[in-house]
Design a protein around this motif. Structure first.
Motif, PDB file in Angstrom:
ATOM      1  N   GLY A  15      11.826  -0.471 -27.459  1.00  0.00           N
ATOM      2  CA  GLY A  15      13.151  -0.883 -26.636  1.00  0.00           C
ATOM      3  C   GLY A  15      13.088  -0.484 -25.382  1.00  0.00           C
ATOM      4  N   ALA A  16      11.929   0.081 -24.738  1.00  0.00           N
ATOM      5  CA  ALA A  16      11.708   0.587 -23.484  1.00  0.00           C
ATOM      6  C   ALA A  16      11.917  -0.696 -22.630  1.00  0.00           C
ATOM      7  N   LYS A  17      12.506  -0.620 -21.292  1.00  0.00           N
ATOM      8  CA  LYS A  17      12.850  -1.757 -20.416  1.00  0.00           C
ATOM      9  C   LYS A  17      11.607  -1.775 -19.489  1.00  0.00           C
ATOM     10  N   ASP A  18      10.731  -0.515 -19.343  1.00  0.00           N
ATOM     11  CA  ASP A  18       9.767  -0.471 -18.256  1.00  0.00           C
ATOM     12  C   ASP A  18       8.674  -1.511 -18.745  1.00  0.00           C
ATOM     13  N   LYS A  19       8.423  -2.541 -18.072  1.00  0.00           N
ATOM     14  CA  LYS A  19       7.330  -3.563 -18.653  1.00  0.00           C
ATOM     15  C   LYS A  19       6.181  -3.542 -17.401  1.00  0.00           C
ATOM     16  N   ALA A  20       6.172  -2.654 -16.419  1.00  0.00           N
ATOM     17  CA  ALA A  20       5.044  -2.569 -15.615  1.00  0.00           C
ATOM     18  C   ALA A  20       3.923  -1.968 -16.104  1.00  0.00           C
ATOM     19  N   PRO A  21       2.825  -2.606 -16.182  1.00  0.00           N
ATOM     20  CA  PRO A  21       1.350  -2.104 -16.598  1.00  0.00           C
ATOM     21  C   PRO A  21       1.473  -0.613 -15.952  1.00  0.00           C
ATOM     22  N   ARG A  22       0.666   0.251 -16.912  1.00  0.00           N
ATOM     23  CA  ARG A  22       0.578   1.570 -16.228  1.00  0.00           C
ATOM     24  C   ARG A  22      -0.993   1.942 -16.289  1.00  0.00           C
ATOM     25  N   LYS A  23      -1.117   1.714 -14.943  1.00  0.00           N
ATOM     26  CA  LYS A  23      -2.768   2.039 -14.619  1.00  0.00           C
ATOM     27  C   LYS A  23      -3.147   3.248 -14.017  1.00  0.00           C
ATOM     28  N   ARG A  24      -4.250   3.545 -14.270  1.00  0.00           N
ATOM     29  CA  ARG A  24      -4.607   5.131 -13.627  1.00  0.00           C
ATOM     30  C   ARG A  24      -5.055   4.783 -12.318  1.00  0.00           C
ATOM     31  N   PRO A  25      -4.592   5.559 -11.420  1.00  0.00           N
ATOM     32  CA  PRO A  25      -5.153   5.423 -10.025  1.00  0.00           C
ATOM     33  C   PRO A  25      -6.702   5.423  -9.815  1.00  0.00           C
ATOM     34  N   ASP A  26      -6.999   4.261  -9.043  1.00  0.00           N
ATOM     35  CA  ASP A  26      -8.753   4.071  -8.704  1.00  0.00           C
ATOM     36  C   ASP A  26      -9.008   5.175  -8.058  1.00  0.00           C
ATOM     37  N   HIS A  27      -9.804   5.891  -8.367  1.00  0.00           N
ATOM     38  CA  HIS A  27     -10.497   7.055  -7.564  1.00  0.00           C
ATOM     39  C   HIS A  27     -11.201   6.775  -6.240  1.00  0.00           C
ATOM     40  N   ARG A  61     -16.934  -8.523  -3.174  1.00  0.00           N
ATOM     41  CA  ARG A  61     -15.740  -8.860  -2.752  1.00  0.00           C
ATOM     42  C   ARG A  61     -14.960  -7.759  -3.547  1.00  0.00           C
ATOM     43  N   THR A  62     -15.435  -7.036  -4.489  1.00  0.00           N
ATOM     44  CA  THR A  62     -14.516  -5.966  -5.335  1.00  0.00           C
ATOM     45  C   THR A  62     -14.516  -4.825  -4.048  1.00  0.00           C
ATOM     46  N   ALA A  63     -15.659  -4.616  -3.254  1.00  0.00           N
ATOM     47  CA  ALA A  63     -15.748  -3.496  -2.418  1.00  0.00           C
ATOM     48  C   ALA A  63     -14.577  -3.733  -1.330  1.00  0.00           C
ATOM     49  N   GLU A  64     -14.625  -5.122  -0.800  1.00  0.00           N
ATOM     50  CA  GLU A  64     -13.620  -5.494   0.141  1.00  0.00           C
ATOM     51  C   GLU A  64     -12.034  -5.127  -0.346  1.00  0.00           C
ATOM     52  N   ARG A  65     -11.935  -5.348  -1.650  1.00  0.00           N
ATOM     53  CA  ARG A  65     -10.494  -5.109  -2.187  1.00  0.00           C
ATOM     54  C   ARG A  65     -10.474  -3.631  -2.293  1.00  0.00           C
ATOM     55  N   ILE A  66     -11.411  -3.013  -2.586  1.00  0.00           N
ATOM     56  CA  ILE A  66     -11.225  -1.366  -2.454  1.00  0.00           C
ATOM     57  C   ILE A  66     -10.982  -1.013  -1.160  1.00  0.00           C
ATOM     58  N   MET A  67     -11.464  -1.481  -0.081  1.00  0.00           N
ATOM     59  CA  MET A  67     -11.220  -0.991   1.337  1.00  0.00           C
ATOM     60  C   MET A  67      -9.968  -1.503   1.747  1.00  0.00           C
ATOM     61  N   ALA A  68      -9.441  -2.711   1.369  1.00  0.00           N
ATOM     62  CA  ALA A  68      -8.260  -3.226   1.629  1.00  0.00           C
ATOM     63  C   ALA A  68      -7.036  -2.174   1.161  1.00  0.00           C
ATOM     64  N   LYS A  69      -6.986  -1.817  -0.300  1.00  0.00           N
ATOM     65  CA  LYS A  69      -6.432  -0.516  -0.864  1.00  0.00           C
ATOM     66  C   LYS A  69      -6.480   0.434  -0.017  1.00  0.00           C
ATOM     67  N   ALA A  70      -7.510   0.890   0.475  1.00  0.00           N
ATOM     68  CA  ALA A  70      -7.641   2.228   0.938  1.00  0.00           C
ATOM     69  C   ALA A  70      -7.092   1.960   2.340  1.00  0.00           C
ATOM     70  N   ARG A  71      -7.141   1.133   2.959  1.00  0.00           N
ATOM     71  CA  ARG A  71      -6.284   0.738   4.303  1.00  0.00           C
ATOM     72  C   ARG A  71      -4.940   0.843   4.146  1.00  0.00           C
ATOM     73  N   ALA A  72      -4.490   0.092   3.150  1.00  0.00           N
ATOM     74  CA  ALA A  72      -2.998   0.155   2.741  1.00  0.00           C
ATOM     75  C   ALA A  72      -2.464   1.501   2.483  1.00  0.00           C
ATOM     76  N   THR A  73      -3.219   2.466   1.841  1.00  0.00           N
ATOM     77  CA  THR A  73      -2.842   3.711   1.576  1.00  0.00           C
ATOM     78  C   THR A  73      -2.598   4.426   2.750  1.00  0.00           C
ATOM     79  N   LEU A  74      -3.565   4.307   3.821  1.00  0.00           N
ATOM     80  CA  LEU A  74      -3.724   5.037   5.024  1.00  0.00           C
ATOM     81  C   LEU A  74      -2.451   4.538   5.876  1.00  0.00           C
ATOM     82  N   ASN A  75      -2.114   3.421   5.786  1.00  0.00           N
ATOM     83  CA  ASN A  75      -0.678   2.899   6.423  1.00  0.00           C
ATOM     84  C   ASN A  75       0.197   3.361   6.131  1.00  0.00           C
ATOM     85  N   LYS A  76       0.363   3.742   4.586  1.00  0.00           N
ATOM     86  CA  LYS A  76       1.736   4.242   4.393  1.00  0.00           C
ATOM     87  C   LYS A  76       1.717   5.598   4.586  1.00  0.00           C
ATOM     88  N   SER A  77       0.863   6.258   4.766  1.00  0.00           N
ATOM     89  CA  SER A  77       0.955   7.668   5.161  1.00  0.00           C
ATOM     90  C   SER A  77       0.928   8.355   6.554  1.00  0.00           C
TER      91      SER A  77
END
Length: 196
Positions: free
Chosen positions: A134-146, A180-196
Motif C-alpha cells: 500500500g505504499a504510495k511512493d512509486k519512485a525507484p530507489r537507486k543507490r547513488p552512483d559512486h 556516451r556513458t562517460a558523458e552522462r556521468i560527467m553531466a551528472k557530476a556537473r549538475a551536482t557541482l552546480n547544486k552545491s
C-alpha cells in the motif's frame, strides 16, 4: 478463504453434483445458482463454493451458514495470507518457495496457506526492507552512483587548475564504459557541482 473442514467445489464440481455437463449447467442452471449461492470469500480463478451449500441448493433446502469466527486451520489465498502477515502476496509466494514459511497446500490448482501460518509469518520480523504493501511512493530507489561523486571531485580539481581537464575518453577508460556513458556521468557530476 476456505473455512476449516469445509469441502469445496469449483464450477466443474458443481455441474458434476447436478448431474449435467458444464455447458448445460452454464446455459440452464448457473444464473439461478449464482443468485442463491455466494462464492467463498476471496476465491478467484477458480471461483469456489462450499460443497454443503451447493448440495443444499441442489436439493432445494435452506443453505447452511459458513463459520463466522476465524480458525487457525482456515485456508487463505496468497493475497489473504499477505494481508494477515502484513506483507505482499508476492512476498508470501517467495517465502514459501525459499522455505522461510511452509509451502502451503494445493487445492483447485492454486496454493493455500493456513491462518496459523499467516499469523506466524506476521510475528516474524521481515528480512525485506523495501516498500510496505500500500505504499504510495512509486519512485525507484537507486543507490547513488559512486562514479558521479568521484568525477565531481576531479572536475573541481580541474577547475582549480590542479589537473588537466576531465574528458569523456579518460572516464570511459577508467570505468570501462562507453564514451556516451562517460558523458552522462560527467553531466551528472556537473549538475551536482552546480547544486552545491
Amino acid at each position: 478463504m476456505i473455512p476449516h473442514g469445509r469441502p469445496t467445489l469449483d464450477i466443474h464440481g458443481v455441474a458434476d453434483r447436478a448431474g449435467v455437463s458444464l455447458t448445460t449447467w452454464r446455459r440452464s442452471h448457473h444464473a439461478a445458482f449464482a443468485a442463491a449461492v455466494q462464492p467463498l470469500p476471496g476465491s478467484q480463478r477458480p471461483i469456489l463454493y462450499d460443497a454443503a451449500q451447493v448440495d443444499a441448493h441442489l436439493s432445494g433446502k435452506a443453505l447452511p451458514t459458513l463459520p463466522k469466527t476465524p480458525h487457525p486451520d482456515d485456508l487463505l489465498t496468497d493475497t489473504e495470507t499477505g494481508a494477515v502477515a502484513g506483507v505482499s502476496a508476492s512476498t508470501i509466494r517467495a517465502d514459501a518457495a525459499t522455505g522461510r514459511m511452509d509451502a502451503g497446500v494445493e487445492r483447485h490448482g492454486r496454493r493455500w496457506w493456513t491462518r496459523a501460518a499467516a499469523e506466524a509469518r506476521a510475528a516474524r520480523p521481515s528480512e525485506y526492507k523495501g516498500r510496505t504493501p500500500g505504499a504510495k511512493d512509486k519512485a525507484p530507489r537507486k543507490r547513488p552512483d559512486h562514479r558521479v561523486a568521484e568525477v565531481a571531485t576531479e572536475l573541481k580539481r580541474a577547475d582549480a587548475g590542479r589537473r588537466t581537464p576531465v574528458t569523456a575518453d579518460e572516464l570511459a577508460e577508467l570505468y570501462d564504459v562507453s564514451t556516451r556513458t562517460a558523458e552522462r556521468i560527467m553531466a551528472k557530476a556537473r549538475a551536482t557541482l552546480n547544486k552545491s
